[in-house]
Each structure stands twice: as C-alpha cells, then as structure tokens.
Design an enzyme around this catalytic site. Structure first.
Site, PDB file in Angstrom:
ATOM      1  N   HIS A  93       0.888  -1.133   0.015  1.00 53.52           N
ATOM      2  CA  HIS A  93       0.130   0.045   0.042  1.00 53.52           C
ATOM      3  C   HIS A  93       1.112   1.190   0.068  1.00 53.52           C
ATOM      4  O   HIS A  93       1.928   1.388   0.806  1.00 53.52           O
ATOM      5  CB  HIS A  93      -0.768   0.127   1.216  1.00 53.52           C
ATOM      6  CG  HIS A  93      -2.031  -0.990   1.269  1.00 53.52           C
ATOM      7  ND1 HIS A  93      -3.414  -0.674   1.906  1.00 53.52           N
ATOM      8  CD2 HIS A  93      -2.171  -2.155   0.630  1.00 53.52           C
ATOM      9  CE1 HIS A  93      -4.049  -1.578   1.685  1.00 53.52           C
ATOM     10  NE2 HIS A  93      -3.462  -2.400   0.868  1.00 53.52           N
TER      11      HIS A  93
ATOM     12  N   TYR B 181      -8.368  -7.654  10.630  1.00 51.83           N
ATOM     13  CA  TYR B 181      -7.456  -8.015   9.416  1.00 51.83           C
ATOM     14  C   TYR B 181      -6.174  -7.907   9.659  1.00 51.83           C
ATOM     15  O   TYR B 181      -5.529  -6.468   9.787  1.00 51.83           O
ATOM     16  CB  TYR B 181      -8.028  -6.879   8.252  1.00 51.83           C
ATOM     17  CG  TYR B 181      -7.834  -7.312   6.823  1.00 51.83           C
ATOM     18  CD1 TYR B 181      -7.020  -8.313   6.552  1.00 51.83           C
ATOM     19  CD2 TYR B 181      -8.729  -6.826   6.116  1.00 51.83           C
ATOM     20  CE1 TYR B 181      -7.101  -8.521   5.098  1.00 51.83           C
ATOM     21  CE2 TYR B 181      -8.993  -7.340   4.790  1.00 51.83           C
ATOM     22  CZ  TYR B 181      -7.876  -7.968   4.293  1.00 51.83           C
ATOM     23  OH  TYR B 181      -7.827  -8.563   2.795  1.00 51.83           O
TER      24      TYR B 181
ATOM     25  N   LYS C 126      -8.477 -12.463  10.021  1.00 49.93           N
ATOM     26  CA  LYS C 126      -8.039 -12.560   8.582  1.00 49.93           C
ATOM     27  C   LYS C 126      -6.437 -12.290   8.384  1.00 49.93           C
ATOM     28  O   LYS C 126      -6.115 -11.068   8.891  1.00 49.93           O
ATOM     29  CB  LYS C 126      -9.086 -11.865   7.722  1.00 49.93           C
ATOM     30  CG  LYS C 126      -8.606 -11.719   6.346  1.00 49.93           C
ATOM     31  CD  LYS C 126      -9.504 -11.551   5.325  1.00 49.93           C
ATOM     32  CE  LYS C 126      -8.787 -11.488   4.037  1.00 49.93           C
ATOM     33  NZ  LYS C 126      -9.882 -11.755   2.911  1.00 49.93           N
TER      34      LYS C 126
ATOM     35  N   LYS D 173      -3.884 -11.528   5.736  1.00 50.42           N
ATOM     36  CA  LYS D 173      -3.360 -11.589   4.311  1.00 50.42           C
ATOM     37  C   LYS D 173      -2.298 -12.042   4.189  1.00 50.42           C
ATOM     38  O   LYS D 173      -1.063 -11.560   4.533  1.00 50.42           O
ATOM     39  CB  LYS D 173      -3.565  -9.832   4.056  1.00 50.42           C
ATOM     40  CG  LYS D 173      -3.211  -9.654   2.546  1.00 50.42           C
ATOM     41  CD  LYS D 173      -4.190 -10.032   1.622  1.00 50.42           C
ATOM     42  CE  LYS D 173      -5.505  -9.260   1.229  1.00 50.42           C
ATOM     43  NZ  LYS D 173      -6.332  -9.731   0.411  1.00 50.42           N
TER      44      LYS D 173
ATOM     45  N   ASP E 107      -5.574 -15.670   3.269  1.00 52.20           N
ATOM     46  CA  ASP E 107      -5.912 -15.111   1.920  1.00 52.20           C
ATOM     47  C   ASP E 107      -4.640 -14.789   1.227  1.00 52.20           C
ATOM     48  O   ASP E 107      -4.270 -13.625   1.258  1.00 52.20           O
ATOM     49  CB  ASP E 107      -6.922 -14.071   2.105  1.00 52.20           C
ATOM     50  CG  ASP E 107      -7.151 -13.292   0.500  1.00 52.20           C
ATOM     51  OD1 ASP E 107      -6.966 -13.913  -0.372  1.00 52.20           O
ATOM     52  OD2 ASP E 107      -7.581 -12.152   0.560  1.00 52.20           O
ATOM     53  N   PRO E 108      -4.035 -15.470   0.347  1.00 52.22           N
ATOM     54  CA  PRO E 108      -3.056 -15.188  -0.406  1.00 52.22           C
ATOM     55  C   PRO E 108      -3.504 -14.631  -1.742  1.00 52.22           C
ATOM     56  O   PRO E 108      -2.338 -14.475  -2.675  1.00 52.22           O
ATOM     57  CB  PRO E 108      -2.219 -16.469  -0.390  1.00 52.22           C
ATOM     58  CG  PRO E 108      -3.300 -17.480  -0.484  1.00 52.22           C
ATOM     59  CD  PRO E 108      -4.290 -17.250   0.550  1.00 52.22           C
ATOM     60  N   ASN E 109      -4.469 -14.369  -2.065  1.00 55.77           N
ATOM     61  CA  ASN E 109      -4.760 -13.502  -3.382  1.00 55.77           C
ATOM     62  C   ASN E 109      -4.425 -14.407  -4.556  1.00 55.77           C
ATOM     63  O   ASN E 109      -3.935 -13.966  -5.395  1.00 55.77           O
ATOM     64  CB  ASN E 109      -4.238 -12.222  -3.295  1.00 55.77           C
ATOM     65  CG  ASN E 109      -4.993 -11.282  -2.571  1.00 55.77           C
ATOM     66  OD1 ASN E 109      -4.792 -10.884  -1.657  1.00 55.77           O
ATOM     67  ND2 ASN E 109      -6.511 -11.001  -3.036  1.00 55.77           N
TER      68      ASN E 109
ATOM     69  N   ASN F  36     -13.138 -14.548  -3.023  1.00 56.89           N
ATOM     70  CA  ASN F  36     -13.709 -13.200  -3.715  1.00 56.89           C
ATOM     71  C   ASN F  36     -13.336 -13.022  -4.968  1.00 56.89           C
ATOM     72  O   ASN F  36     -14.159 -12.462  -5.698  1.00 56.89           O
ATOM     73  CB  ASN F  36     -12.971 -12.063  -2.747  1.00 56.89           C
ATOM     74  CG  ASN F  36     -13.015 -10.691  -3.522  1.00 56.89           C
ATOM     75  OD1 ASN F  36     -11.927 -10.286  -3.865  1.00 56.89           O
ATOM     76  ND2 ASN F  36     -14.207 -10.195  -3.665  1.00 56.89           N
TER      77      ASN F  36
ATOM     78  N   HIS G  70     -16.088  -8.617   1.514  1.00 55.95           N
ATOM     79  CA  HIS G  70     -14.736  -8.068   1.055  1.00 55.95           C
ATOM     80  C   HIS G  70     -14.604  -6.880   1.255  1.00 55.95           C
ATOM     81  O   HIS G  70     -15.496  -6.004   1.665  1.00 55.95           O
ATOM     82  CB  HIS G  70     -14.700  -8.502  -0.461  1.00 55.95           C
ATOM     83  CG  HIS G  70     -13.405  -7.997  -0.936  1.00 55.95           C
ATOM     84  ND1 HIS G  70     -13.187  -6.799  -1.810  1.00 55.95           N
ATOM     85  CD2 HIS G  70     -12.210  -8.384  -0.949  1.00 55.95           C
ATOM     86  CE1 HIS G  70     -12.107  -6.445  -2.215  1.00 55.95           C
ATOM     87  NE2 HIS G  70     -11.304  -7.540  -1.526  1.00 55.95           N
TER      88      HIS G  70
ATOM     89  N   ARG H 251      -4.134   3.879  -7.932  1.00 54.73           N
ATOM     90  CA  ARG H 251      -3.408   2.887  -6.807  1.00 54.73           C
ATOM     91  C   ARG H 251      -2.325   2.010  -7.881  1.00 54.73           C
ATOM     92  O   ARG H 251      -2.675   1.622  -8.886  1.00 54.73           O
ATOM     93  CB  ARG H 251      -4.401   1.953  -6.034  1.00 54.73           C
ATOM     94  CG  ARG H 251      -3.874   0.781  -5.557  1.00 54.73           C
ATOM     95  CD  ARG H 251      -4.963   0.114  -4.687  1.00 54.73           C
ATOM     96  NE  ARG H 251      -4.400  -0.985  -3.921  1.00 54.73           N
ATOM     97  CZ  ARG H 251      -5.131  -1.733  -3.065  1.00 54.73           C
ATOM     98  NH1 ARG H 251      -6.247  -1.640  -2.913  1.00 54.73           N
ATOM     99  NH2 ARG H 251      -4.380  -2.797  -2.344  1.00 54.73           N
TER     100      ARG H 251
END
Lengths: 436, 436
Positions: free
Chosen positions: B46, B150, B193, B195, B223-225, B271, B322, B405
């Site tokens: 980020h 999170y 959660k 990430k 959640d490793p996307n 998601n 989400h 972003r």
C-alpha cells in the site's frame, strides 16, 4: 476448522422514530374458489372451480396488506403456520420472516407458502411509507406492463354442464384464431401464448401457424409443458422457426433442453427447469434457456423474483413471467414486479382474462388495455378487497368438494386413457386429446 | 422469430402523493486521499496515500445521500458520467439509474462506478421515508455485525519516512501475534483474517498457526490472493486443517479452486473468482467455494449484493464480505447489508482499523466494540459528512501525485525483482518479501 455461524437470532428492533409500532398484528387467510373454464394442458383439464388463498395482513396501525397464493389444503395449512410464526415482526422484516418460514418448512416448501405473506408485507410496508410496492423493488422502469393473450385448447363446456360455455370449444386452428380474435377485441393483446401438450403435435403446430397468419405482426409462443420428446421438439422447432417467438419447455430436463437449444435456431424458454429459487442457478449458468419465466409465487415473493431478474439480465437471458389461474392481487403483484425489471423483457403470461369475472378486489377487475396493465398508482400494491366478493368466493370454496387441484382426474373422466407422462410424445403418435 | 424487446424507455413517473417532487437534484463527487500504512499483499505494498471517491447526492427537498467508492481518476470519471445521466430521476429509481449507467459504460464497469450512487440513492430514499437503508434491503436480522481483525504483513514504515509507523514492522509470527493483540485490545475482534501472498509460504503458515495458538478460540482465515500453486495450496490446506476457518483464494482459477476443494477438508472461500455480479453464477452453481465474499462496491450496490446473498443461501454457500481500504460511509453501507443477510454467515472483512483516523464522517470514526459494529439507527445509512474533514481529505488528494493505486510500483522501489504473477508459488520457493 470451525463451524460456520448459525443464522443470527432475529432482531425485533423497531423502525426508527414514529414508525416503531408498525408491526404485524394479525394475518387472516381465506381459501376461495372461483369458476374456471375447462382449459386443457399436459396435466389434464381445469376443473370447474380453481382454488386460491387470500392473505390479509393487518398492521398495528390498521393498514391491510394483501397477498394471493395458489390454493389447496396443504399450502393453506403451510401459510397458516408461517402466519403464526411472523406475528409481531416489524412489517419491514421480510427477510427475517422468510427465514422463520424456512425454519418451519424447509426452504422449498417455505418459498411457496411464504410468497403471499411477503407480498402482503411489502404491500403494507409500502402503504405505511406512502410509496408503491415497485418503489421497494428498485423503482419502476415502465408505466405499463405488457401481457400476452393466453390461448388454451378447451372443451366446449364442463363435463356436468349442458351446452357450451361463453368461450365454446377450442380444438381446431380455426377455433384458436377465433379465440385470439375475441381476446384481441376485448383486451387488445398484441402477442400470444399457446398452451400445448394437448393435441397431436401436428395439430398444435397448425394452430400456432394459423394464429400467426391471422395476426402476422404479433409474436406467438408455444408451451407444451415438457410433453414432447427431444426429437419431436427439434422437428417442431425447425418447422416453426419463422413462426414462433420461442418454445417454452418443449421437452423434459436440463440435458434435453440444452441439446435442443444447441440444435435449433428458435429461442427456448423455460419455467419448469427453473421453478424453485435455487433451480435458476444451473439454468442461468449453463444458459440452458434463452428466456426464463419467473414466478414470484414459487420463488418466495417479489424481492427474490427481482433478484433472479437481475441475474437473468447479467446472464443475458430473456425474461417473461409465468402464470397460473389467478385474480387481481396476484396480477397487481406481477405488474409491480414486471415494471421493475430490466434486460431482455418479453410480454408476460397471465390467466387473468379467464378468471377476472370472479375477482375479489374492489372496483371491478383490473383493466387490460392494448394488452397492457397500468402500474397501479399505489400506495402499496394499489388494490383493495371487496369483502362481499371475498365472502362469496370463500362460501363457494366451503360448499365445493375440491380441496386440491387435480387436472388429471378431471381429464380421465372424459379420456380414461389420459397419460400425464412428460417428454414422451413423438411427432407420429401424440396428443392425449383428439381434436374432434 | 421475433427480436426481444429492448429495455423499455425510462419512466419519470413521480412517487405518489406528496412525495412526487423527491428527485435527484445534483450529485457532488469528491476525490479524497488519506494516509495508509505500508500493508503488504500479493500485488505489492500500500502506498502512503489511499484514494476514495465520496458521493453526495442531494434531493429536491435537500436530503443528502452518501456513497463511497474506490478512488482513481478513471473510476471517478465514470462516476461523474453516471451522475450526469441520472440527474432528475426519482430518488427511488435505482434500477433505472443502474440501467442508464450500464448503457453508458457497459455493465461491468458500470457496476463499480454506479455502486456509490446506488448507495447514495438508497440513503436518500430511506431518509426521505424515515427508515434505515437496511429496511429497504428486506429488514435487519441482526442488530450488530461482526467483523474480523484484518492482519497484514507490513513494512516498518513508508519508504520515504524515517523510523517505524505506529504499527511497526510485521513480518514474523511474533509480530503478527503482537498486531492481533493490539487489534484485539482496541477493537475486541474475535476472529482473524491474515492477508498472505507476501512471505515464503512456510512463514505465513507459521504466522497463521501462531495467531491461532495465541487466540485458540478465535477463527483464523488466510488469503494469499491466488498466489499459491494448486500443489502448494493442497499442502497448506493439509497442514492447517485444524488451524484455519477457511482459505480464501489460495490458488488461481475456477478449475484449480474446484480441484483443491475436492481434495482437501478445509473450507475454500473466494472473492476473486466471483468479483463481478455475473461471475457469481458459475461459482454458486458449481459450488466452487464454500464461502463467497461479497463486495457491494464491485457488484453494483447494496441491492445487487443482497440478491447474491440470497442466492448464496439457496446454494448453501457461506457468506462473508470483502474489503478494500475504506472509510465510514462504506463501513455503514457494509453494516446495513450484513445486517440484512441470512444463511451461513461468517464475520466480515474490513480495513477500517487501518484507516479510521482519517475518516470524513461527523462525530468521529464508527465504533468497533467486541469486534462488532452496531447497525446505525438511521434514518438512511445513519452517517453524515464532516465538511472540514472532507475538504482536508480532498486537499490531500489535490496536493498528492497519486491518481491511480499502484501497489506493484511501490513494492518494486524496495524489491526490484517483485513479480506479481499469481498461482505461481510452490512450497519450496515462494514469497516476494523476505521476512528479515
């Protein structure tokens, strides 16, 4: 691993401000019966009386919300169970009420029995807020909703009556065109639905063609309720490719419907593959049909039907609306729903012309003009009960001996060999009714 | 064969009675920026500022409805296009407004850009009627909505800043437990959660295990996307079968996710398979996941998200929500939605603890107590803007140079070999960030 949470316990939180007291005070359920002509379909013949259940939901401030459902003792009993379970809920608490219904009956049965209560809750809530039901469904995208003229083959009159009824016999192409002409003259319909699954396939094909030739600018759809074999459906689709708008449920089952759709040019529609709420998922995902006929009575009410409509649009699948014999409360509910949906919208089915003389709403039957029904101005659904007519229809129910619809038994009184097997008819040998 | 009807021309029919004049007078769109810690994910890190778009919708009687969306110039431009197209519509006409948006942008882009306008319309309409937004979504089934804490891996501080930020470095299991302890102490979260998709898989597995050991009664999800290969995901699922509540998007694509789900006991959530509205259809039909994380920002608003929630329940698929970096308007919207859904409900994701110090709503940030947010009492969403804070956040946007972003570019400033390829990591060789 952790078990997922159960449904949270219900809130009885009030609406804010002065609306805190607006709750369900009581629900009155009235089974009714009304005369119905001997209309024919794959399941048999309509009996002399059709049954419906009328729901009146009274709120704490005296608003009356209305709902209408199929009839029959089993369903009426289930509606009554739900009515007990939702009393005192805020009239806005549609989802909580539906969850209680599902807890009592399981989701599939609950959806059918909860639907008239959901409609009555939305009607009462919308009245309370001073808006129309459609405004709670995302708002209106049209002011008038178009319906198709619903053509049925029919007997001359009921079995125990002498002489023809007001509609007379409809078994030939000529009689079918005469019926369409009558409906067009009275209601201005500009599209047709032909209920098939009755006569030999070749005769029904000739019927559809005759109607199209008599009204060349008006779409004609056919619906044999899964009576045809896949091969017969393919043959009909090829024969009628320039005649029909779509074929609805020509054959039985997801596999046959998908195979048919892949093999022919004519759009394929379905109500029977996707009756239940969850049954829409595989149909929409596999695009097993070009058009889905929604029925808020079956999927658990207007909100759930509107949700499915949004998914049909997302899947680029066309929309129409399914109908059983019904009266004006259901017609108003269907009109609010149909006024709210976007996408590839077809005209909607309605049995209303066959039954409207015995409606229980105040001010006479809902007007159908140019084949369209005006979205009621509201508030709520925009219809109210005529209590004398309701009492009369209830009395008719009480003094009759019909407690569950049985088209098949009635058909067997005239055609003892009547066989309701679906997906069975070949082109060569078909039809449970002879046309002469 | 006849073409299906186009979408009917829009009605501008007024609401009945005294509400006839309640229309959209104008929509003001304000791009804002707020400080965000260097949180890590599979796409990178980020940046120092996160972007959002704030929608203020004013009605003819002066009611202000609020909406919040992702930021970025492209999306902001699209929201502005829609804002022009819906002016003067009745504030209840959500479906018509959405159809106009789809007509301008196509449905997928329209859904993201229309979502904040939909929320603002519902907020204004609910205020106008004197009810809560949740009451327009079928009513509340719970009074408080539970969110998970999170947990992110993060850098010690931003690249151009000296020293650690208030959260400090989080790359080790010990630091992860410290972060969870901080979040638990401040907000009372009772589920986590994590990430992932950042560190070598073995280290993330150790992290999840450490959090679970520190809080043995609290569910932990990871959640490793979609960073992990199918084989790696299978290995993690077996290793963590008694540790994690579910694995969210462990690997890439419907086929891999379905294969994983068939091979392991751990529930699989998604998601990314089902971001868009229509993308939910194959996931729900194939039951490609045990849990779906809804996002009203992506699917076109609260009404469409509620429709999907009903279908998840019908398919017996669990629900969570989400989150991206967001402020209090989105948190309120998510809370109204989450208060309205039934079925197998899991706690919801939210980035809010990371960003709430820079919120633009009046009265301070939304309170999170015992990991839960109280359903705002309304009317409408129940939040209002602090115009000074909004002006400050807008000024911060104007004086920054971030317009879209780009987590990846920011990550490459520290890890030049950063590779965002999804579905690639094996157990043996994985992680774009080293932990030390």
């Amino acid at each position: 691993m952790h078990p997922t949470e159960p449904i949270a316990s219900s809130t009885t939180r009030a609406l804010p401000g002065g609306r805190a007291s607006e709750r369900i005070r009581r629900i009155v359920l009235t089974p009714i019966a009304f005369p119905d002509p001997p209309l024919l379909n794959s399941a048999g013949a309509h009996e002399p009386l059709a049954l419906r259940s009328i729901v009146e939901l009274e709120t704490t401030s005296g608003i009356i919300g209305l709902g209408e459902a199929h009839g029959g003792e089993r369903l009426t009993g289930e509606i009554a169970l739900i009515a007990d379970a939702v009393r005192d809920l805020p009239v806005s608490a549609v989802t909580e009420a539906g969850a209680r219904a599902a807890g009592l009956l399981g989701r599939e049965r609950a959806d059918r029995a909860f639907a008239p209560i959901e409609v009555a809750m939305l009607d009462a809530f919308a009245q309370h807020l001073g808006v129309r039901v459609v405004d709670l469904l995302g708002g209106a995208v049209r002011d008038r909703v178009e319906f198709s003229g619903y053509l049925f083959y029919k007997w001359t009159g009921h079995l125990d009556e002498d002489g023809p009824d007001e509609w007379g016999e409809v078994t030939t192409p000529r009689q079918l065109v005469q019926l369409a002409t009558t409906l067009h003259d009275r209601f201005g319909f500009r599209s047709w639905k032909l209920k098939g699954g009755v006569l030999p396939i070749a005769e029904e094909v000739a019927g559809a063609r005759a109607v199209r030739e008599a009204f060349p600018d008006f779409p004609v759809r056919m619906d044999p309720n899964c009576r045809w074999s896949l091969e017969a459906a393919q043959e009909v689709a090829r024969t009628l490719r320039d005649v029909v708008e779509y074929l609805e449920d020509p054959c039985l089952g997801l596999d046959a419907m998908s195979a048919l759709r892949a093999a022919v040019d004519v759009p394929i529609a379905t109500n029977m593959l996707a009756e239940r709420f969850d049954a829409h998922l595989p149909v929409l995902t596999a695009r097993a049909a070009d058009v889905v006929l929604l029925d808020h009575h079956v999927v658990g009410g207007l909100r759930r039907a509107a949700a499915l409509a949004a998914l049909c649009e997302a899947a680029d699948i066309g929309l129409s609306m399914h109908s059983n014999s019904h009266l004006g409360i259901s017609l108003a509910a269907m009109t609010h729903l149909a006024a709210a949906v976007t996408g590839r919208v077809h005209t909607n089915d309605t049995h209303y012309p066959w039954n409207q003389d015995f409606d229980v709403i105040a001010g006479g039957p809902v007007s159908i003009v140019d084949g369209t029904v005006a979205l009621p101005a509201g508030p709520g659904l925009g219809v109210t009960l005529d209590r004398d007519l309701l009492a009369e229809a209830h009395e008719r129910y009480l003094s009759s001996d019909i407690r569950e619809r049985d088209d098949g038994a009635y058909a067997r009184r005239r055609v003892p060999e009547f066989d309701p097997t679906l997906g069975a008819w070949t082109i060569e040998q078909s039809g449970w009714m002879a046309s002469t």
